[in-house]
Design an enzyme around this catalytic site. Structure first.
Site, PDB file in Angstrom:
ATOM      1  CB  CYS A   1      35.867  38.821  36.079  1.00  0.00           C
ATOM      2  SG  CYS A   1      34.527  39.144  34.901  1.00  0.00           S
ATOM      3  CE1 TYR A   2      43.005  38.204  41.007  1.00  0.00           C
ATOM      4  CE2 TYR A   2      43.903  40.285  40.223  1.00  0.00           C
ATOM      5  CZ  TYR A   2      43.996  39.177  41.030  1.00  0.00           C
ATOM      6  OH  TYR A   2      45.073  39.023  41.863  1.00  0.00           O
ATOM      7  CB  ALA A   3      38.467  43.732  40.864  1.00  0.00           C
TER       8      ALA A   3
END
Length: 253
Positions: A155-157
């Site tokens: 999700c961060y990426a």
């Protein structure tokens, strides 16, 4: 040394970490800086440090997830210093964790504070940059977006990679107005990275072994000064690129 005298820089997330380091570096190069963050006391401290060194700073409380806050911040920047030349989209909430662990709320917060805030603020800044004959926009991504093992970083990426796409589009669409747009992928001594190292000691050891220079960057010297240089005329032909300030670790080819 790049001279930014007469330039105005707006820096989000400037109450600590990379944002504060960039603010100190740009003010040290002569720019007037507008420093924003959710906690007014933190950006007031950054402004105090800038003024202590003889620089000009305007602290503003701003939640980048609020479209109203963003619009008012740009208006206050132009009213306070007469224009805008450099935008640093640094503030970002991070949705870390495995896919099953990241809630909709956390993922949405990452999107709203990341690509959506970046998109909004770039559009708000554009006419003011163009009115000054052009300028530089810095957006931030992460080498997490190109990890071979995405476990815990999906999700961060995803939100960080979206920002890279926005950079490429803005560079292509606004280059004719003299506006350059760059993505920065830093490793720096930020509170977020320090927290990660403390909470992931084994992974952190492996992480440091993958950095050819063997260390993370200093906030003002390695990251802030690099953005100062990238704002100057010597690098005025560079736009649309992802610049890794990470000691040689990531390969964005």
């Amino acid at each position: 040394m790049t001279d930014l005298t007469g330039k105005v820089a707006l820096i989000t997330g400037a109450g600590q970490g990379i944002g504060q380091g960039v603010a100190l570096a740009m003010a040290g190069a002569g720019a007037a800086v507008v420093v924003t963050g959710r906690t007014l006391a933190k950006v007031e401290e950054t402004a105090r440090l800038v003024r202590e060194r003889g620089g000009k700073a305007l602290p503003i409380a701003c939640d980048v997830k609020s479209a109203t806050d963003l619009a008012e911040t740009v208006e206050a920047t132009v009213a306070g210093f007469g224009g805008l030349d450099i935008l640093v989209n640094n503030a970002q909430e991070v949705p870390l964790g495995k896919l099953e662990e990241v809630t909709d709320e956390a993922f949405l917060a990452g999107f709203e504070s990341g690509p959506l805030a970046t998109h909004r603020l770039m559009k708000l800044a554009r006419p003011h940059l163009a009115a000054r004959g052009g300028g530089t926009i810095f957006n931030f991504c992460s080498s997490a977006g190109i990890r071979w093992d995405m476990t815990g970083y999906g999700c961060y990426a995803a939100v960080k990679q979206a920002i890279r796409s926005l950079t490429r589009a803005a560079a292509a669409e606004w280059g004719g107005e003299g506006i350059r747009v760059l993505t920065i992928a830093p490793h720096a001594e930020s509170p977020g990275l320090k927290w990660w190292i403390e909470n992931n000691p084994e992974e952190a050891k492996a992480f440091f072994r993958t950095i050819p220079l063997g260390r993370v960057g200093t906030l003002e010297g390695d990251i802030g000064r690099a953005l100062v240089a990238l704002s100057g005329q010597d690098l005025a032909y560079l736009t649309g690129a992802t610049i890794p300030l990470d000691g040689g670790q990531a390969n964005f080819d």
